[in-house]
Design a protein around this motif. Structure first.
Motif, PDB file in Angstrom:
ATOM      1  N   VAL A  40       0.648  -1.102  -0.069  1.00  0.00           N
ATOM      2  CA  VAL A  40       0.032   0.148  -0.125  1.00  0.00           C
ATOM      3  C   VAL A  40       0.662   1.365  -0.116  1.00  0.00           C
ATOM      4  CG1 VAL A  40      -1.775  -1.082   1.321  1.00  0.00           C
ATOM      5  CG2 VAL A  40      -0.103   0.129   2.494  1.00  0.00           C
ATOM      6  N   ALA A  41       0.163   2.351  -0.226  1.00  0.00           N
ATOM      7  CA  ALA A  41       0.844   3.667  -0.416  1.00  0.00           C
ATOM      8  C   ALA A  41       1.104   4.061   1.359  1.00  0.00           C
ATOM      9  CB  ALA A  41      -0.055   4.673  -0.974  1.00  0.00           C
ATOM     10  N   ALA A  67       4.686   0.578   0.723  1.00  0.00           N
ATOM     11  CA  ALA A  67       5.801   0.666  -0.253  1.00  0.00           C
ATOM     12  C   ALA A  67       6.766   1.946  -0.103  1.00  0.00           C
ATOM     13  CB  ALA A  67       5.203   0.983  -1.594  1.00  0.00           C
ATOM     14  N   GLN A  68       7.912   1.518  -0.175  1.00  0.00           N
ATOM     15  CA  GLN A  68       9.148   2.393  -0.333  1.00  0.00           C
ATOM     16  C   GLN A  68       9.839   2.454  -1.277  1.00  0.00           C
ATOM     17  OE1 GLN A  68      10.011   5.132   1.989  1.00  0.00           O
ATOM     18  NE2 GLN A  68       7.861   4.872   2.369  1.00  0.00           N
ATOM     19  N   ALA A  69      10.380   3.685  -1.996  1.00  0.00           N
ATOM     20  CA  ALA A  69      11.446   3.624  -2.915  1.00  0.00           C
ATOM     21  C   ALA A  69      12.526   2.834  -2.802  1.00  0.00           C
ATOM     22  CB  ALA A  69      11.789   5.191  -3.261  1.00  0.00           C
ATOM     23  N   GLY A  70      13.066   1.976  -3.874  1.00  0.00           N
ATOM     24  CA  GLY A  70      13.909   1.290  -3.839  1.00  0.00           C
ATOM     25  C   GLY A  70      13.851  -0.220  -3.289  1.00  0.00           C
ATOM     26  N   GLY A  87       8.882   7.678  -1.423  1.00  0.00           N
ATOM     27  CA  GLY A  87      10.383   7.800  -0.629  1.00  0.00           C
ATOM     28  C   GLY A  87      10.651   9.228  -0.386  1.00  0.00           C
ATOM     29  N   PRO A  88      11.893   9.310   0.261  1.00  0.00           N
ATOM     30  CA  PRO A  88      12.293  10.668   0.795  1.00  0.00           C
ATOM     31  C   PRO A  88      12.169  12.004  -0.254  1.00  0.00           C
ATOM     32  CG  PRO A  88      13.876   8.919   1.221  1.00  0.00           C
ATOM     33  CD  PRO A  88      12.947   8.413   0.300  1.00  0.00           C
ATOM     34  N   ALA A  89      12.329  11.670  -1.560  1.00  0.00           N
ATOM     35  CA  ALA A  89      12.214  12.580  -2.548  1.00  0.00           C
ATOM     36  C   ALA A  89      10.856  13.355  -2.418  1.00  0.00           C
ATOM     37  CB  ALA A  89      12.544  12.119  -3.925  1.00  0.00           C
ATOM     38  N   ILE A 101       1.939   4.777  -5.290  1.00  0.00           N
ATOM     39  CA  ILE A 101       3.027   3.988  -5.532  1.00  0.00           C
ATOM     40  C   ILE A 101       3.318   3.869  -7.187  1.00  0.00           C
ATOM     41  CG2 ILE A 101       3.733   1.501  -5.835  1.00  0.00           C
ATOM     42  CD1 ILE A 101       1.882   0.880  -3.239  1.00  0.00           C
ATOM     43  N   VAL A 102       4.316   4.183  -7.347  1.00  0.00           N
ATOM     44  CA  VAL A 102       4.975   4.088  -8.692  1.00  0.00           C
ATOM     45  C   VAL A 102       6.061   2.995  -8.978  1.00  0.00           C
ATOM     46  CG1 VAL A 102       6.485   5.463 -10.680  1.00  0.00           C
ATOM     47  CG2 VAL A 102       4.851   6.849  -8.975  1.00  0.00           C
TER      48      VAL A 102
END
Length: 214
Positions: A40-41, A67-70, A87-89, A101-102
């Protein structure tokens, strides 16, 4: 690959973000299938539908994973899947759409970018951090809304085909004529669900074939 009718197990279900048009079908899914993992987001919803989704997850003894980038996803069969956002960005960018989520999916020489409802601020951030956006097929961000599909983002993705998931005669006016003109200026063929019904993309990792309902 289509699931055989007798297969009642889904290894992974992804809810890009808690908007009703991205969540609605998943609630009843948990009644009909055994779901092993739900992604999930990193934002929660406040709607009755979201509460029903949370209740169904609890009843299925599933703990949703933000979900998290990477984050890599092991899908097997040579399929490489990576979460690009959130993610952090983008953590300081408000609005649930921008925490969609991408997902980048790679199979051989063919790749897909699934974008949820991200808008221009996230598109720009992902370009700035040099995220791996390049893809053969782009799922149009935010149903072809004018909030998304910026010039710099399209240049970074450099797709060969765009697919727009959009309801027929929807009240938002999606897809935006402005965005359709931008796709045309890039020479991109576009397939729309409101015009073609279900769109199926088939690949062996080298070529890609398209089948549509109409």
């Amino acid at each position: 690959q289509e699931m055989p009718f007798w297969d009642r197990t889904l290894e992974l279900v992804i809810n890009t973000h808690p908007d009703a048009d991205h969540l609605g079908g998943l609630v009843s899914l948990l009644d009909r299938y055994t779901v092993e993992q739900a992604l999930v987001a990193d934002v929660e919803g406040g709607s009755q539908l979201y509460r029903a989704w949370s209740a169904e997850l609890a009843e299925a003894h599933l703990t949703a994973i933000p979900a998290q980038a990477g984050m890599p996803l092991n899908l097997g069969q040579g399929i490489l899947a990576t979460i690009i956002s959130p993610g952090p960005a983008v953590e300081h960018i408000d609005e649930p759409n921008n925490h969609s989520i991408v997902l980048h999916l790679q199979f051989g020489q063919v790749s897909f970018l699934f974008t949820g409802d991200i808008e221009a601020p996230v598109e720009q951030k992902l370009v700035q951090i040099d995220a791996p956006l390049q893809a053969t097929i782009l799922k149009s961000p935010h149903h072809g809304s004018k909030t998304s599909s910026t010039e710099t983002f399209l240049n970074a993705v450099n797709p060969q085909l765009v697919v727009i998931s959009v309801g027929q005669d929807n009240r938002f006016g999606h897809p935006s004529p402005e965005v359709m003109e931008r796709y045309a200026a890039h020479g991109l063929p576009v397939l729309r669900t409101d015009e073609r019904g279900t769109i199926e993309l088939i690949t062996d990792g080298n070529g890609i074939w398209v089948e549509t309902a109409k």
